[in-house]
Design a protein around this motif. Structure first.
Motif, PDB file in Angstrom:
ATOM      1  N   THR A  80      43.700  30.133  32.659  1.00 16.92           N
ATOM      2  CA  THR A  80      44.555  29.700  33.915  1.00 16.92           C
ATOM      3  C   THR A  80      45.518  30.875  34.328  1.00 16.92           C
ATOM      4  O   THR A  80      45.434  31.559  35.234  1.00 16.92           O
ATOM      5  CB  THR A  80      45.469  28.585  33.902  1.00 16.92           C
ATOM      6  OG1 THR A  80      44.562  27.531  33.571  1.00 16.92           O
ATOM      7  CG2 THR A  80      46.135  28.131  35.133  1.00 16.92           C
ATOM      8  N   SER A  81      46.257  31.186  33.181  1.00 18.21           N
ATOM      9  CA  SER A  81      46.898  32.619  33.333  1.00 18.21           C
ATOM     10  C   SER A  81      46.178  33.808  33.677  1.00 18.21           C
ATOM     11  O   SER A  81      46.664  34.447  34.710  1.00 18.21           O
ATOM     12  CB  SER A  81      47.865  32.682  32.119  1.00 18.21           C
ATOM     13  OG  SER A  81      48.767  34.057  32.377  1.00 18.21           O
ATOM     14  N   PHE A  82      45.202  33.967  33.060  1.00 15.51           N
ATOM     15  CA  PHE A  82      44.189  35.099  33.295  1.00 15.51           C
ATOM     16  C   PHE A  82      43.670  35.446  34.680  1.00 15.51           C
ATOM     17  O   PHE A  82      43.926  36.194  35.686  1.00 15.51           O
ATOM     18  CB  PHE A  82      43.105  35.132  32.266  1.00 15.51           C
ATOM     19  CG  PHE A  82      42.147  36.130  32.646  1.00 15.51           C
ATOM     20  CD1 PHE A  82      42.121  37.479  32.300  1.00 15.51           C
ATOM     21  CD2 PHE A  82      40.843  35.684  33.240  1.00 15.51           C
ATOM     22  CE1 PHE A  82      41.178  38.561  32.553  1.00 15.51           C
ATOM     23  CE2 PHE A  82      39.860  36.692  33.727  1.00 15.51           C
ATOM     24  CZ  PHE A  82      40.197  37.720  33.071  1.00 15.51           C
ATOM     25  N   LYS A  83      43.288  34.007  35.290  1.00 11.48           N
ATOM     26  CA  LYS A  83      42.762  33.850  36.626  1.00 11.48           C
ATOM     27  C   LYS A  83      43.753  34.222  37.663  1.00 11.48           C
ATOM     28  O   LYS A  83      43.638  34.896  38.642  1.00 11.48           O
ATOM     29  CB  LYS A  83      42.001  32.510  36.850  1.00 11.48           C
ATOM     30  CG  LYS A  83      41.477  32.583  37.972  1.00 11.48           C
ATOM     31  CD  LYS A  83      40.688  31.227  38.540  1.00 11.48           C
ATOM     32  CE  LYS A  83      39.971  31.269  39.767  1.00 11.48           C
ATOM     33  NZ  LYS A  83      40.535  31.540  40.875  1.00 11.48           N
ATOM     34  N   GLU A  84      45.059  33.742  37.190  1.00  7.94           N
ATOM     35  CA  GLU A  84      46.116  33.925  38.354  1.00  7.94           C
ATOM     36  C   GLU A  84      46.490  35.303  38.435  1.00  7.94           C
ATOM     37  O   GLU A  84      46.571  35.896  39.577  1.00  7.94           O
ATOM     38  CB  GLU A  84      47.272  33.243  38.036  1.00  7.94           C
ATOM     39  CG  GLU A  84      47.359  31.712  37.932  1.00  7.94           C
ATOM     40  CD  GLU A  84      48.572  31.024  37.430  1.00  7.94           C
ATOM     41  OE1 GLU A  84      49.541  31.676  36.831  1.00  7.94           O
ATOM     42  OE2 GLU A  84      48.723  29.745  37.604  1.00  7.94           O
ATOM     43  N   HIS A  85      46.614  35.958  37.346  1.00  7.45           N
ATOM     44  CA  HIS A  85      46.666  37.465  37.311  1.00  7.45           C
ATOM     45  C   HIS A  85      45.423  38.336  38.020  1.00  7.45           C
ATOM     46  O   HIS A  85      45.947  39.297  38.653  1.00  7.45           O
ATOM     47  CB  HIS A  85      46.993  37.847  35.890  1.00  7.45           C
ATOM     48  CG  HIS A  85      48.402  37.701  35.389  1.00  7.45           C
ATOM     49  ND1 HIS A  85      48.513  36.543  34.484  1.00  7.45           N
ATOM     50  CD2 HIS A  85      49.439  38.368  35.529  1.00  7.45           C
ATOM     51  CE1 HIS A  85      49.756  36.777  34.394  1.00  7.45           C
ATOM     52  NE2 HIS A  85      50.526  37.463  34.849  1.00  7.45           N
ATOM     53  N   VAL A  86      44.424  37.974  37.842  1.00  5.64           N
ATOM     54  CA  VAL A  86      42.990  38.584  38.240  1.00  5.64           C
ATOM     55  C   VAL A  86      43.221  38.393  39.829  1.00  5.64           C
ATOM     56  O   VAL A  86      43.046  39.252  40.399  1.00  5.64           O
ATOM     57  CB  VAL A  86      41.898  37.941  37.515  1.00  5.64           C
ATOM     58  CG1 VAL A  86      40.641  38.662  38.542  1.00  5.64           C
ATOM     59  CG2 VAL A  86      41.816  38.346  36.188  1.00  5.64           C
ATOM     60  N   ASP A  87      43.358  36.968  39.948  1.00  6.07           N
ATOM     61  CA  ASP A  87      43.405  37.016  41.777  1.00  6.07           C
ATOM     62  C   ASP A  87      44.276  37.777  42.459  1.00  6.07           C
ATOM     63  O   ASP A  87      44.052  38.273  43.608  1.00  6.07           O
ATOM     64  CB  ASP A  87      43.556  35.344  41.820  1.00  6.07           C
ATOM     65  CG  ASP A  87      42.332  34.574  41.547  1.00  6.07           C
ATOM     66  OD1 ASP A  87      41.129  35.283  41.485  1.00  6.07           O
ATOM     67  OD2 ASP A  87      42.256  33.503  41.576  1.00  6.07           O
ATOM     68  N   GLN A  88      45.391  37.629  41.861  1.00  5.04           N
ATOM     69  CA  GLN A  88      46.504  38.732  42.338  1.00  5.04           C
ATOM     70  C   GLN A  88      46.244  40.110  42.486  1.00  5.04           C
ATOM     71  O   GLN A  88      46.451  40.840  43.570  1.00  5.04           O
ATOM     72  CB  GLN A  88      47.805  38.579  41.554  1.00  5.04           C
ATOM     73  CG  GLN A  88      48.944  39.245  42.062  1.00  5.04           C
ATOM     74  CD  GLN A  88      50.191  39.150  41.324  1.00  5.04           C
ATOM     75  OE1 GLN A  88      50.394  38.269  40.280  1.00  5.04           O
ATOM     76  NE2 GLN A  88      51.361  39.592  41.442  1.00  5.04           N
ATOM     77  N   ARG A  89      45.512  40.705  41.425  1.00  6.46           N
ATOM     78  CA  ARG A  89      45.057  41.878  41.369  1.00  6.46           C
ATOM     79  C   ARG A  89      44.040  42.298  42.444  1.00  6.46           C
ATOM     80  O   ARG A  89      43.983  43.268  43.032  1.00  6.46           O
ATOM     81  CB  ARG A  89      44.442  42.721  39.985  1.00  6.46           C
ATOM     82  CG  ARG A  89      45.527  42.506  38.933  1.00  6.46           C
ATOM     83  CD  ARG A  89      46.601  43.633  39.252  1.00  6.46           C
ATOM     84  NE  ARG A  89      47.662  43.753  38.277  1.00  6.46           N
ATOM     85  CZ  ARG A  89      47.528  44.143  36.883  1.00  6.46           C
ATOM     86  NH1 ARG A  89      46.525  44.725  36.592  1.00  6.46           N
ATOM     87  NH2 ARG A  89      48.399  44.058  36.111  1.00  6.46           N
ATOM     88  N   ILE A  90      42.936  41.396  42.316  1.00  7.53           N
ATOM     89  CA  ILE A  90      41.920  41.240  43.509  1.00  7.53           C
ATOM     90  C   ILE A  90      42.533  41.465  44.971  1.00  7.53           C
ATOM     91  O   ILE A  90      41.979  42.403  45.490  1.00  7.53           O
ATOM     92  CB  ILE A  90      40.863  40.057  43.498  1.00  7.53           C
ATOM     93  CG1 ILE A  90      40.184  40.319  42.090  1.00  7.53           C
ATOM     94  CG2 ILE A  90      39.950  40.227  44.554  1.00  7.53           C
ATOM     95  CD1 ILE A  90      39.311  38.892  41.762  1.00  7.53           C
ATOM     96  N   ALA A  91      43.472  40.642  45.202  1.00  7.29           N
ATOM     97  CA  ALA A  91      44.047  40.803  46.583  1.00  7.29           C
ATOM     98  C   ALA A  91      44.630  42.263  46.744  1.00  7.29           C
ATOM     99  O   ALA A  91      44.634  42.823  47.802  1.00  7.29           O
ATOM    100  CB  ALA A  91      45.190  39.596  46.765  1.00  7.29           C
TER     101      ALA A  91
END
Length: 752
Positions: free
Chosen positions: A509-520
């Motif tokens: 869950t933490s990984f996805k939050e950080h990745v989504d933030q970077r993608i944006a």
């Protein structure tokens, strides 16, 4: 002495025993597999198509059970059960005792005409009311607040034992808290499935869910039933509280994978047949490292079902063993100085899509015609490896607490068992991949398998796995899964699976939050475009992984976990090296543990506090029973035998002085005099230590706080027990063998 003769008689009878003849079914195993299980095939036969389809949706897709079909399902189950000769049913659940529980009721009700009818309603199938105050509950339920509920788990098929239909259930308090292992396990599995499915969307667009798979390896000892009954410590505690090691034990390495003794082979055959009839997919059997130690392992299954099958198997093992004149020892360290028994939990994740994909399996070969797809496949592998390491690193101490117990504490760190420091072995191939990502921005897919040429014409080349094995590692990557080697043989492996899967859900869950933030963020940068071959998504994933690789690096260790250097190095890395059971349990209540369990909706603070109360209480009771048994054996078995032998020696010395001249008598009796003195000193020491042990228990029992009482038992009672054992084991070496009342290690471990 009658007891002496009894010991020799028991040993002699054990040597005479022959294998029990096993009735082998005429059918192939595939034909009687699941004979006593209400599986999909039986459902299709006994349920209407509409009800069957709804049940399959619940079992396969996680749909909520429609209570409106409960009566129809119950009727079908009852009909099948009665066709199989059943007269009773029970809700089968897993309280916090490390065992299972069941209350049998008959399929009967009043017919209103003075007679009885066979009846089983949907209400009785779905829900029952065991006494919640009579099971370990950590203070959630008082004696005057007894109501609790067991509720049917439709994802685990019902089964038949003897004349009883067994219905797997969860067990919760009237106020809603879980009082078992299954309820939080199901929550953890749901949480990790959701988190892993979300992450899988980066790599596949057709994933519907992620399934957790578990393959446990059950180690155990077999002891002849007569010898077992002649050892009160084995009978009462499951382990030998005293006993000098045999001159020959496992040092010749001749038992591991050796020829299975005939009596044991008959037991294994009988056990496997009955296990297969209950749909437990047992596959592997072999001699383990220590004498009279063996292992059984099944094919991998969905985690919840695998846990149920392991609990059922442990119960089955005990019953089958008695039919063959054996007793099964599931204690983690029943014999001092030789290999203990674990329950290695092989854990993996599978993405459910058009074709199932094992998420921890490395891509075999890059596709030159589709390098982008190959790169994402490799990235998927690295993602789930790294996030597993993140889970283990962030909750290092919690994972140790999940496998710790008064019994497993004896095993960890010695004779093939991993140390009480949670680290992860990856092997050269995976480590090099992570190191490359950490140190450079270049990332290229690599081949996971190598060929090993053998210079023997008749032998084909070997396909070498992408990792070696490290038996000192508690959490080792072994090719397409992680092997959690620290759980003990007597434990419910759900405890470790709850902690691991909840921690994994949090990490993903933490990984996805950080990745989504970077993608944006990266989507606005011109250098990250699909046309350039460097997408924002690819680099976002890679950059977050690079940070996580650095963060979790302390938990990676490929060396010798038994070395003293590793203990120092682990402490330097910030890993927990504590060995005290009660202190380790404290970490269930660490802020980050509570936050993790609550954020994943696996357990709340109240449930965690209650479980810790149970753990501390179980620890105290286990050590307390052992201390009482040891004190009784020391005073009523060992000292009388030792002093009886001492009296014989004294008579011998006195006789020498009557027969020989003084100087010669002294010389001839000098050895006996030394033995007399040694026996006097050791028995005096045992008496003193036994009194101190009793006083240490009294002091500890006056402590009201169960946590502090458990610590006191660990710090004061356990050392006295070890000291008493040392003296008794020394006496065993000098007292005449014919007088020693208890079967010795050489007899317990080498009876066939």
């Amino acid at each position: 002495m009658v007891s002496n003769n009894l010991r020799f008689q028991v040993v002699e009878e054990a040597f005479k025993k022959r294998p029990v003849e096993v009735k082998v079914p005429k059918e192939r195993p595939s034909e009687y597999f699941g004979k006593y299980v209400f599986n999909k095939q039986k459902m299709f036969k006994y349920l209407s198509k509409d009800v069957y389809d709804k049940m399959i949706d619940v079992m396969d897709n996680g749909a909520r059970l429609d209570r409106s079909i409960a009566d129809a399902v119950a009727a079908g189950m009852k009909q099948w059960a009665q066709d199989m000769g059943c007269t009773h049913y029970t809700h089968w659940f897993q309280p916090l005792t490390e065992g299972t529980a069941e209350k049998h009721d008959a399929f009967v009700e009043h017919d209103g005409k003075g007679g009885m009818i066979e009846k089983f309603s949907g209400k009785l199938l779905v829900q029952q009311e065991p006494d919640a105050s009579s099971f370990p509950n950590g203070g959630i339920r008082n004696t005057f607040e007894a109501r609790g509920y067991s509720a049917w788990d439709p994802t685990s098929p019902v089964f038949i034992i003897d004349d009883t239909l067994c219905i797997p259930t969860i067990f919760i308090a009237y106020t809603g808290e879980a009082l078992d292992y299954k309820a939080p396990l199901l929550r953890a599995l749901h949480s990790v499935s959701k988190a892993a499915t979300d992450v899988c969307q980066y790599f596949y667009d057709d994933v519907t869910k992620v399934q957790v798979n578990l393959g446990w390896e059950q180690e155990y000892f077999l002891v002849d039933e007569g010898l077992y009954s002649a050892r009160p410590d084995l009978l009462m505690t499951g382990r030998t509280l005293m006993g000098h090691e045999s001159a020959k034990n496992q040092q010749m390495d001749d038992h591991y994978f050796g020829t299975i003794p005939d009596r044991v082979q008959a037991f294994m055959k009988d056990l496997e047949i009955q296990a297969l009839e209950l749909a437990i997919p047992v596959k592997t059997r072999h001699n383990e490292v220590a004498p009279n130690q063996f292992e059984l392992a099944p094919i991998f299954e969905e985690c919840n079902l695998a846990v149920d099958h392991n609990m059922l198997l442990m119960s089955l093992m005990k019953r089958v063993a008695r039919n063959h004149g054996f007793r099964v020892l599931l204690h983690e360290k029943p014999f001092d100085g030789i290999n203990g028994s674990g329950k290695h939990c092989n854990w993996s994740l599978t993405a459910i899509r058009n074709t199932q994909s094992t998420l921890l399996h490395a891509p075999v070969k890059a596709d030159p015609d589709n390098l982008e797809a190959s790169a994402y496949e490799a990235l998927r592998f690295v993602t789930f490896i790294v996030e597993t390491l993140m889970a283990v690193y962030k909750h290092n101490v919690l994972l140790k607490a999940s496998i710790m117990s008064a019994t497993n504490a004896h095993r960890l760190g010695g004779n093939e068992a991993p140390p009480a420091i949670i680290s992860s072995f990856l092997g050269k191939y995976v480590s090099e991949i992570l190191d490359t990502i950490e140190q450079t921005s270049n990332f290229k897919p690599q081949t996971s398998n190598l060929q090993r040429e053998i210079d023997i014409p008749q032998i084909p080349d070997l396909i070498v796995d992408n990792t070696d094995r490290n038996r000192t590692s508690p959490f080792a990557f072994t090719g397409n899964r992680f092997e959690f080697r620290a759980p003990g043989s007597s434990a419910n492996c759900a405890s470790a699976m709850i902690a691991l899967n909840a921690a994994m859900a949090e990490a993903l869950t933490s990984f996805k939050e950080h990745v989504d933030q970077r993608i944006a963020e990266y989507a606005l940068r011109p250098e990250f475009t699909k046309e350039s071959g460097h997408t924002a998504k690819f680099h976002a994933i890679l950059d977050v992984l690079r940070e996580d690789i650095k963060t979790c690096k302390p938990v990676r260790f490929d060396g010798n976990g038994y070395s003293d250097e590793w203990v120092k190095e682990a402490a330097h890395r910030g890993l927990d090296t504590e060995k005290s059971c009660p202190v380790i349990f404290e970490h269930y209540l660490d802020d980050n543990s509570i936050k993790m369990f609550e954020s994943t909706k696996v357990m709340n603070r109240k449930e965690l506090e209650a479980r810790n109360e149970v753990k501390w209480e179980m620890y105290v009771k286990t050590v307390q029973i052992e201390a009482r048994v040891l004190g009784d054996l020391a005073m009523n078995h060992i000292i009388p035998v030792a002093t009886h032998y001492q009296s014989q020696l004294i008579k011998n010395v006195q006789g020498m002085k009557q027969v020989f001249a003084s100087d010669r008598a002294d010389r001839l009796s000098s050895r006996n005099m030394k033995l007399i003195e040694e026996i006097a000193e050791r028995t005096e020491k045992i008496e003193q230590l036994a009194e101190e042990l009793t006083e240490a228990r009294r002091v500890a029992n006056r402590i009201q706080d169960i946590h502090q009482r458990a610590i006191q038992y660990h710090d004061t009672v356990c050392p006295h027990m070890e000291a008493i054992r040392y003296e008794i084991d020394k006496l065993e070496l000098i007292v005449e063998d014919g007088l020693w009342t208890l079967p010795k290690y050489r007899e317990l471990l080498f009876i066939r």
